[in-house]
Design a protein around this motif. Structure first.
Motif, PDB file in Angstrom:
ATOM      1  N   ALA A  54       1.053  12.719  -4.857  1.00 25.26           N
ATOM      2  CA  ALA A  54       1.512  12.151  -3.586  1.00 25.26           C
ATOM      3  C   ALA A  54       2.732  12.869  -3.000  1.00 25.26           C
ATOM      4  O   ALA A  54       2.874  12.954  -1.784  1.00 25.26           O
ATOM      5  N   ASP A  55       3.607  13.406  -3.837  1.00 24.53           N
ATOM      6  CA  ASP A  55       4.813  14.046  -3.301  1.00 24.53           C
ATOM      7  C   ASP A  55       4.524  15.394  -2.632  1.00 24.53           C
ATOM      8  O   ASP A  55       5.383  15.933  -1.937  1.00 24.53           O
ATOM      9  N   GLU A  56       3.334  15.949  -2.811  1.00 20.46           N
ATOM     10  CA  GLU A  56       2.977  17.220  -2.174  1.00 20.46           C
ATOM     11  C   GLU A  56       2.121  17.045  -0.920  1.00 20.46           C
ATOM     12  O   GLU A  56       1.785  18.018  -0.250  1.00 20.46           O
ATOM     13  N   TRP A  57       1.752  15.817  -0.581  1.00 21.43           N
ATOM     14  CA  TRP A  57       0.836  15.570   0.525  1.00 21.43           C
ATOM     15  C   TRP A  57       1.338  16.084   1.872  1.00 21.43           C
ATOM     16  O   TRP A  57       0.626  16.778   2.583  1.00 21.43           O
ATOM     17  N   MET A  58       2.560  15.732   2.224  1.00 22.34           N
ATOM     18  CA  MET A  58       3.082  16.088   3.551  1.00 22.34           C
ATOM     19  C   MET A  58       3.111  17.609   3.752  1.00 22.34           C
ATOM     20  O   MET A  58       2.669  18.112   4.789  1.00 22.34           O
ATOM     21  N   ASP A  59       3.629  18.326   2.778  1.00 25.90           N
ATOM     22  CA  ASP A  59       3.719  19.787   2.890  1.00 25.90           C
ATOM     23  C   ASP A  59       2.337  20.427   2.995  1.00 25.90           C
ATOM     24  O   ASP A  59       2.116  21.311   3.824  1.00 25.90           O
ATOM     25  N   LYS A  60       1.424  19.985   2.162  1.00 28.28           N
ATOM     26  CA  LYS A  60       0.081  20.559   2.162  1.00 28.28           C
ATOM     27  C   LYS A  60      -0.636  20.285   3.490  1.00 28.28           C
ATOM     28  O   LYS A  60      -1.311  21.176   4.030  1.00 28.28           O
ATOM     29  N   GLY A  67       0.683  25.889  15.665  1.00 29.08           N
ATOM     30  CA  GLY A  67       1.426  25.286  16.774  1.00 29.08           C
ATOM     31  C   GLY A  67       0.691  24.110  17.376  1.00 29.08           C
ATOM     32  O   GLY A  67       1.286  23.260  18.026  1.00 29.08           O
ATOM     33  N   GLU A  68      -0.611  24.036  17.168  1.00 27.09           N
ATOM     34  CA  GLU A  68      -1.411  22.913  17.662  1.00 27.09           C
ATOM     35  C   GLU A  68      -1.560  21.907  16.527  1.00 27.09           C
ATOM     36  O   GLU A  68      -2.074  22.234  15.459  1.00 27.09           O
ATOM     37  N   GLU A  69      -1.097  20.696  16.754  1.00 31.41           N
ATOM     38  CA  GLU A  69      -1.200  19.676  15.721  1.00 31.41           C
ATOM     39  C   GLU A  69      -2.587  19.056  15.738  1.00 31.41           C
ATOM     40  O   GLU A  69      -3.007  18.472  16.723  1.00 31.41           O
ATOM     41  N   LYS A  70      -3.285  19.179  14.614  1.00 33.52           N
ATOM     42  CA  LYS A  70      -4.622  18.613  14.486  1.00 33.52           C
ATOM     43  C   LYS A  70      -4.599  17.289  13.725  1.00 33.52           C
ATOM     44  O   LYS A  70      -5.588  16.587  13.684  1.00 33.52           O
ATOM     45  N   ILE A  71      -3.427  17.013  13.131  1.00 32.76           N
ATOM     46  CA  ILE A  71      -3.315  15.805  12.317  1.00 32.76           C
ATOM     47  C   ILE A  71      -1.900  15.241  12.433  1.00 32.76           C
ATOM     48  O   ILE A  71      -0.934  15.983  12.502  1.00 32.76           O
ATOM     49  N   ASN A  72      -1.792  13.928  12.503  1.00 29.20           N
ATOM     50  CA  ASN A  72      -0.511  13.234  12.548  1.00 29.20           C
ATOM     51  C   ASN A  72      -0.451  12.346  11.306  1.00 29.20           C
ATOM     52  O   ASN A  72      -1.406  11.627  11.016  1.00 29.20           O
ATOM     53  N   VAL A  73       0.656  12.391  10.576  1.00 25.84           N
ATOM     54  CA  VAL A  73       0.733  11.740   9.265  1.00 25.84           C
ATOM     55  C   VAL A  73       1.867  10.720   9.229  1.00 25.84           C
ATOM     56  O   VAL A  73       2.971  10.993   9.691  1.00 25.84           O
ATOM     57  N   GLU A  74       1.590   9.542   8.655  1.00 22.98           N
ATOM     58  CA  GLU A  74       2.607   8.535   8.349  1.00 22.98           C
ATOM     59  C   GLU A  74       2.494   8.249   6.862  1.00 22.98           C
ATOM     60  O   GLU A  74       1.461   7.792   6.396  1.00 22.98           O
ATOM     61  N   GLN A  75       3.553   8.548   6.097  1.00 25.32           N
ATOM     62  CA  GLN A  75       3.520   8.326   4.655  1.00 25.32           C
ATOM     63  C   GLN A  75       4.579   7.312   4.281  1.00 25.32           C
ATOM     64  O   GLN A  75       5.659   7.282   4.864  1.00 25.32           O
ATOM     65  N   GLY A  76       4.260   6.472   3.300  1.00 24.61           N
ATOM     66  CA  GLY A  76       5.241   5.510   2.844  1.00 24.61           C
ATOM     67  C   GLY A  76       4.620   4.400   2.020  1.00 24.61           C
ATOM     68  O   GLY A  76       3.479   4.480   1.578  1.00 24.61           O
ATOM     69  N   ILE A  77       5.422   3.347   1.867  1.00 25.61           N
ATOM     70  CA  ILE A  77       4.974   2.142   1.187  1.00 25.61           C
ATOM     71  C   ILE A  77       4.934   1.056   2.254  1.00 25.61           C
ATOM     72  O   ILE A  77       5.946   0.742   2.869  1.00 25.61           O
ATOM     73  N   TYR A 137       0.849  -1.185   0.000  1.00 29.00           N
ATOM     74  CA  TYR A 137       0.000   0.000   0.000  1.00 29.00           C
ATOM     75  C   TYR A 137       0.879   1.227   0.000  1.00 29.00           C
ATOM     76  O   TYR A 137       1.712   1.411   0.890  1.00 29.00           O
ATOM     77  N   LYS A 138       0.702   2.067  -1.007  1.00 27.13           N
ATOM     78  CA  LYS A 138       1.466   3.313  -1.104  1.00 27.13           C
ATOM     79  C   LYS A 138       0.515   4.455  -0.781  1.00 27.13           C
ATOM     80  O   LYS A 138      -0.457   4.687  -1.509  1.00 27.13           O
ATOM     81  N   GLY A 139       0.786   5.130   0.312  1.00 30.38           N
ATOM     82  CA  GLY A 139      -0.092   6.219   0.699  1.00 30.38           C
ATOM     83  C   GLY A 139       0.224   6.753   2.074  1.00 30.38           C
ATOM     84  O   GLY A 139       1.354   6.656   2.545  1.00 30.38           O
ATOM     85  N   VAL A 140      -0.807   7.325   2.717  1.00 21.67           N
ATOM     86  CA  VAL A 140      -0.634   7.926   4.037  1.00 21.67           C
ATOM     87  C   VAL A 140      -1.670   7.381   5.008  1.00 21.67           C
ATOM     88  O   VAL A 140      -2.768   6.987   4.617  1.00 21.67           O
ATOM     89  N   VAL A 141      -1.272   7.383   6.282  1.00 19.64           N
ATOM     90  CA  VAL A 141      -2.185   7.118   7.377  1.00 19.64           C
ATOM     91  C   VAL A 141      -2.367   8.454   8.081  1.00 19.64           C
ATOM     92  O   VAL A 141      -1.388   9.078   8.505  1.00 19.64           O
ATOM     93  N   LEU A 142      -3.605   8.909   8.181  1.00 13.81           N
ATOM     94  CA  LEU A 142      -3.900  10.191   8.816  1.00 13.81           C
ATOM     95  C   LEU A 142      -4.582   9.948  10.155  1.00 13.81           C
ATOM     96  O   LEU A 142      -5.651   9.343  10.202  1.00 13.81           O
ATOM     97  N   HIS A 143      -3.934  10.387  11.217  1.00 12.67           N
ATOM     98  CA  HIS A 143      -4.521  10.334  12.558  1.00 12.67           C
ATOM     99  C   HIS A 143      -5.027  11.747  12.842  1.00 12.67           C
ATOM    100  O   HIS A 143      -4.231  12.685  12.940  1.00 12.67           O
TER     101      HIS A 143
END
Length: 183
Positions: free
Chosen positions: A75-81, A90-100, A50-56
């Motif tokens: 997909a290469d712009e996901w993390m920055d956006k 300063g408050e994190e509303k989302i936690n991201v794990e991207q990969g294969i 699975y190539k993509g992201v997990v969004l918490h």
């Protein structure tokens, strides 16, 4: 004298090998990409990944908004956006794990994509969603760069050896050989 000559020849061979094989295998991006393009079937995986992201996400609204936003972007712009949109104040509303991810690499992917196992959501991010797709093989040579470099190095080495053999062909003049045997 012979030992010095042999050491000199060994050095020359190593340097030529470095220039003809090692450096291109490490630095030639176009060559690596072309090699991968023509040999991409060699790099298919036994099991899909699975190539993509997990969004918490902090809430369901953010999860829906993030998922909708990512479907429109490469997909290469996901993390920055995601960082620019959701984690700005300063408050994190989302936690991201991207990969294969292979089956068994990530418990969230296992449950949501491969339909195996279970997971407990993170305390501060109770909503978990995934965005991406299953693949049978890599899209880009950089996803399997070490294996492509190894195979490209072997290809370059074989090509160079063939080039040397073609350049140094031995031709025997039969008429001269006949006169040598007569004496």
């Amino acid at each position: 004298r012979y030992a010095l000559q042999k050491a000199d020849e060994d050095y020359l061979i190593k340097e030529m090998t470095r220039q003809k094989v090692e450096l291109p295998a490490m630095n030639d991006r176009v060559g690596l990409a072309t090699y991968f393009k023509f040999h991409s079937s060699d790099y298919h995986w036994d099991n899909p990944r699975y190539k993509g992201v997990v969004l918490h996400c902090a809430d369901k609204k953010i999860a829906k908004r993030a998922k909708k936003m990512l479907k429109k972007l490469p997909a290469d712009e996901w993390m920055d956006k995601l960082r620019q949109t959701f984690n700005t104040s300063g408050e994190e509303k989302i936690n991201v794990e991207q990969g294969i991810f292979a089956d068994g690499d990530n418990k969230y992917i296992d449950k949501l994509v491969f339909k195996k196992g279970d997971f407990e959501p993170l305390m501060s991010y109770p909503f978990t969603v995934v965005v991406g797709k299953k693949q049978k093989g890599p899209d880009d040579y950089r996803e399997v760069i070490e294996q492509v470099r190894k195979d490209y190095r072997s290809y370059l080495n074989a090509f160079w050896m063939r080039e040397l053999q073609d350049f140094g062909k031995v031709e025997i003049n039969q008429e001269v050989l006949k006169t040598v045997n007569n004496h």
